[in-house]
Structures are given as structure tokens and as C-alpha cells.
Design a protein around this motif. Sequence first.
Motif, PDB file in Angstrom:
ATOM      1  N   UNK A 192       0.832  -1.207   0.000  1.00 35.40           N
ATOM      2  CA  UNK A 192       0.000   0.000   0.000  1.00 35.40           C
ATOM      3  C   UNK A 192       0.865   1.255   0.000  1.00 35.40           C
ATOM      4  N   UNK A 193       1.857   1.272   0.874  1.00 35.34           N
ATOM      5  CA  UNK A 193       2.746   2.429   0.938  1.00 35.34           C
ATOM      6  C   UNK A 193       3.544   2.568  -0.353  1.00 35.34           C
ATOM      7  N   UNK A 194       3.959   1.442  -0.915  1.00 38.54           N
ATOM      8  CA  UNK A 194       4.768   1.457  -2.132  1.00 38.54           C
ATOM      9  C   UNK A 194       4.014   2.068  -3.305  1.00 38.54           C
ATOM     10  N   UNK A 195       2.792   1.621  -3.549  1.00 33.25           N
ATOM     11  CA  UNK A 195       2.049   2.164  -4.691  1.00 33.25           C
ATOM     12  C   UNK A 195       1.618   3.602  -4.425  1.00 33.25           C
ATOM     13  N   UNK A 196       1.407   3.956  -3.152  1.00 34.50           N
ATOM     14  CA  UNK A 196       1.109   5.349  -2.830  1.00 34.50           C
ATOM     15  C   UNK A 196       2.310   6.236  -3.139  1.00 34.50           C
ATOM     16  N   UNK A 197       3.517   5.738  -2.873  1.00 31.35           N
ATOM     17  CA  UNK A 197       4.729   6.487  -3.212  1.00 31.35           C
ATOM     18  C   UNK A 197       4.866   6.651  -4.723  1.00 31.35           C
ATOM     19  N   UNK A 198       4.632   5.565  -5.470  1.00 31.58           N
ATOM     20  CA  UNK A 198       4.720   5.671  -6.923  1.00 31.58           C
ATOM     21  C   UNK A 198       3.728   6.707  -7.458  1.00 31.58           C
ATOM     22  N   UNK A 199       2.536   6.704  -6.922  1.00 33.62           N
ATOM     23  CA  UNK A 199       1.518   7.653  -7.367  1.00 33.62           C
ATOM     24  C   UNK A 199       1.932   9.077  -7.038  1.00 33.62           C
ATOM     25  N   UNK A 200       2.454   9.292  -5.836  1.00 31.68           N
ATOM     26  CA  UNK A 200       2.855  10.638  -5.428  1.00 31.68           C
ATOM     27  C   UNK A 200       4.004  11.160  -6.286  1.00 31.68           C
ATOM     28  N   UNK A 201       4.957  10.300  -6.607  1.00 34.29           N
ATOM     29  CA  UNK A 201       6.086  10.717  -7.444  1.00 34.29           C
ATOM     30  C   UNK A 201       5.605  11.097  -8.841  1.00 34.29           C
ATOM     31  N   UNK A 202       4.713  10.298  -9.414  1.00 27.41           N
ATOM     32  CA  UNK A 202       4.232  10.605 -10.766  1.00 27.41           C
ATOM     33  C   UNK A 202       3.378  11.869 -10.774  1.00 27.41           C
ATOM     34  N   UNK A 203       2.623  12.081  -9.697  1.00 29.28           N
ATOM     35  CA  UNK A 203       1.847  13.320  -9.604  1.00 29.28           C
ATOM     36  C   UNK A 203       2.775  14.527  -9.495  1.00 29.28           C
ATOM     37  N   UNK A 204       3.816  14.386  -8.713  1.00 26.12           N
ATOM     38  CA  UNK A 204       4.732  15.510  -8.486  1.00 26.12           C
ATOM     39  C   UNK A 204       5.440  15.948  -9.761  1.00 26.12           C
ATOM     40  N   UNK A 205       5.822  14.969 -10.591  1.00 25.52           N
ATOM     41  CA  UNK A 205       6.608  15.284 -11.779  1.00 25.52           C
ATOM     42  C   UNK A 205       5.780  15.297 -13.064  1.00 25.52           C
ATOM     43  N   UNK A 206       4.477  15.198 -12.948  1.00 22.99           N
ATOM     44  CA  UNK A 206       3.616  15.288 -14.118  1.00 22.99           C
ATOM     45  C   UNK A 206       3.755  14.121 -15.072  1.00 22.99           C
ATOM     46  N   UNK A 207       4.053  12.927 -14.553  1.00 24.78           N
ATOM     47  CA  UNK A 207       4.216  11.741 -15.388  1.00 24.78           C
ATOM     48  C   UNK A 207       2.896  10.994 -15.491  1.00 24.78           C
ATOM     49  N   UNK A 208       2.808  10.078 -16.455  1.00 29.69           N
ATOM     50  CA  UNK A 208       1.578   9.329 -16.622  1.00 29.69           C
ATOM     51  C   UNK A 208       1.782   7.861 -16.275  1.00 29.69           C
ATOM     52  N   UNK A 209       0.700   7.102 -16.330  1.00 27.83           N
ATOM     53  CA  UNK A 209       0.723   5.662 -16.126  1.00 27.83           C
ATOM     54  C   UNK A 209       0.090   4.972 -17.325  1.00 27.83           C
ATOM     55  N   UNK A 210       0.479   3.719 -17.536  1.00 31.75           N
ATOM     56  CA  UNK A 210      -0.244   2.907 -18.504  1.00 31.75           C
ATOM     57  C   UNK A 210      -1.527   2.399 -17.851  1.00 31.75           C
ATOM     58  N   UNK A 211      -2.433   1.917 -18.650  1.00 33.10           N
ATOM     59  CA  UNK A 211      -3.683   1.386 -18.107  1.00 33.10           C
ATOM     60  C   UNK A 211      -3.418   0.214 -17.161  1.00 33.10           C
ATOM     61  N   UNK A 212      -2.496  -0.688 -17.549  1.00 35.12           N
ATOM     62  CA  UNK A 212      -2.215  -1.846 -16.697  1.00 35.12           C
ATOM     63  C   UNK A 212      -1.622  -1.415 -15.359  1.00 35.12           C
ATOM     64  N   UNK A 213      -0.734  -0.430 -15.398  1.00 29.09           N
ATOM     65  CA  UNK A 213      -0.116   0.082 -14.173  1.00 29.09           C
ATOM     66  C   UNK A 213      -1.160   0.748 -13.278  1.00 29.09           C
ATOM     67  N   UNK A 214      -1.961   1.600 -13.871  1.00 28.65           N
ATOM     68  CA  UNK A 214      -3.013   2.301 -13.126  1.00 28.65           C
ATOM     69  C   UNK A 214      -3.948   1.296 -12.452  1.00 28.65           C
ATOM     70  N   UNK A 215      -4.369   0.295 -13.210  1.00 23.59           N
ATOM     71  CA  UNK A 215      -5.304  -0.692 -12.662  1.00 23.59           C
ATOM     72  C   UNK A 215      -4.666  -1.517 -11.547  1.00 23.59           C
TER      73      UNK A 215
END
Length: 280
Positions: A192-215
Motif C-alpha cells: 500500500x505504501x509502495x504504490x502510494x509512493x509511486x503515485x505521489x512521485x508521478x503526480x509531483x513530476x507530471x508523469x503518466x501511467x499505462x492502463x495496466x499500471x493504473x489498474x
Amino acid sequence: MQTFRRRALSLTAAFLTAASLAACTPGYDAQVPAPAGAAEAGTALEQLATIPVKGRAPKTGYSREQFGEGWLDPDHNGCDARNDVLARDLANETFKPGTKDCVVLTGTLADPYTGKTIDFVRGNKTSTLVQIDHVVALSDAWQKGARKLSSGQREAFANDPLNLRAADGPTNGAKGDGDAATWLPPNKGFRCEYVALQTAVKAKYGLWMTRAEYDAIKKVLTSSCADQRVPADGGGVTLPAIEYKNCAEVKARGAAPIRVGDPGWSTKFDGNGDGVGCEG
């Protein structure tokens, strides 16, 4: 005492988050989450909903050097990011004399990825037992928007404590440049903490996710920890703004065509007012 002061600085110094980046970068999409770590920042699920979903771009042009040469000192405390993270994540650490508590010699890691306890001893044959993981891998970031960031922003990304965790070396090696769709920590209690960190980093730097990653991230959060908070973002990294002089520079840096909401967007690139510039 010096170690305590350095850790306090690392934990309390303000980051320039994606919201701040929006304010200083012309045309940057203002639809970003509240500053990470603030009480009103909400949950990781809410932040996940702000992340664009796109296909993975080609890896063409990627190299480690695109994110800077080695470890830098983003919070200007005199210690490089690798040693700062070791000092933050290890317990009972000792330091090389004469380095002002910067060079970590030994310590104990409660590894979040495996749940194991690992003794860290600096040395040619032992240092690799504990490695510094980029939570969002550099190659993954390159293929999901970092190619269009400035070199200064990519250096900030590679040295940002929000994106760095001390971890078991072999496990980090097994992760490679995988995203959440292809790799999650074996220790389920940290996912839970790991994916929350990944999400926060991508939000901070304006990066995107693939559909599989997002899901995959959404599945972890909704099934186990829907109330997982956005992780605190502290450490003193500032992100240089992107500015392009003209379309020639936009194209040279691989950012063409540039659209409303892309880092570095300016109306000067959009002669016909359709929201897309530097097309030809």
C-alpha cells in the motif's frame, strides 16, 4: 546531534510539488493534487485519479546520464542523496570520521520490500547488499513523460528522497525498471505504501501511467487500503521550470508536438489556436 539535525531538515524542508511546478512553469496543467503531506492532500486513491493514463512511449534515447551524473545533494546539506537516504532508512548507523556525519559506514535496515533485517557495511563486496531503489524507475519515468522534462528536472527526480528507498539489493535488482503492473514488493504489508509512493512521485513530476499500471495500483489500494494517505513529501528538492525558446528547441528536446498542459507549453507555439503547437 548532527545526525538528528540532518534528519530533521530532511523531513521538514518543503518540497516544490507538482502544484508548485504548475505555478512556475508556463502552461503546466493546473489539475494537480494538493501538496503531498498536507492534511488536505487526501488519499492515494484520490491522487491516483489525477494521473493521466496513456500508452508507454518508446525507450529511444534513454540513458542513466539523462538523469544526471551520479548522486547529487538536492537539499544542500552537504551530503549526497544516497547517504541521506541511508541515514534516513537505517538504524544504528555509524559514519566515516571527518565527513560531518555524511558518509554512512554501517547500519541496520528493516527492509520494507522483503521484511528482512539486513546489516549494511560499506565496502566493495558488501555495499550492494543494501541498494537505493528509485521507487519509480528512471527508465519507466523516461517512457512516461520524463523525456519531456528539462535535464534539471530529471536530475531532481533521480535524487528526490520521495522517490528513493533503501532496499535489499537482490530484490531491487529483480524489480529492474518494472512498474506496478509487473512488480510489487514481496512483502505484502508494504504494498500500500509502495504504490502510494509511486503515485505521489508521478503526480509531483507530471508523469503518466499505462492502463495496466493504473489498474494494478488501484487494485492494491481498493482491496487493502482505500484510506491510504498521500505520503509526506519533505526533503528540500526544488524543480527547475521548463522553458522553450522556440519550436526548434521543442523539437530538439523531443517534446513536439507540444499541447496545452504539457510542461513548457506557451501560446507562442500555437499559431492557429487549436491547443497544439510545433506540429510541422
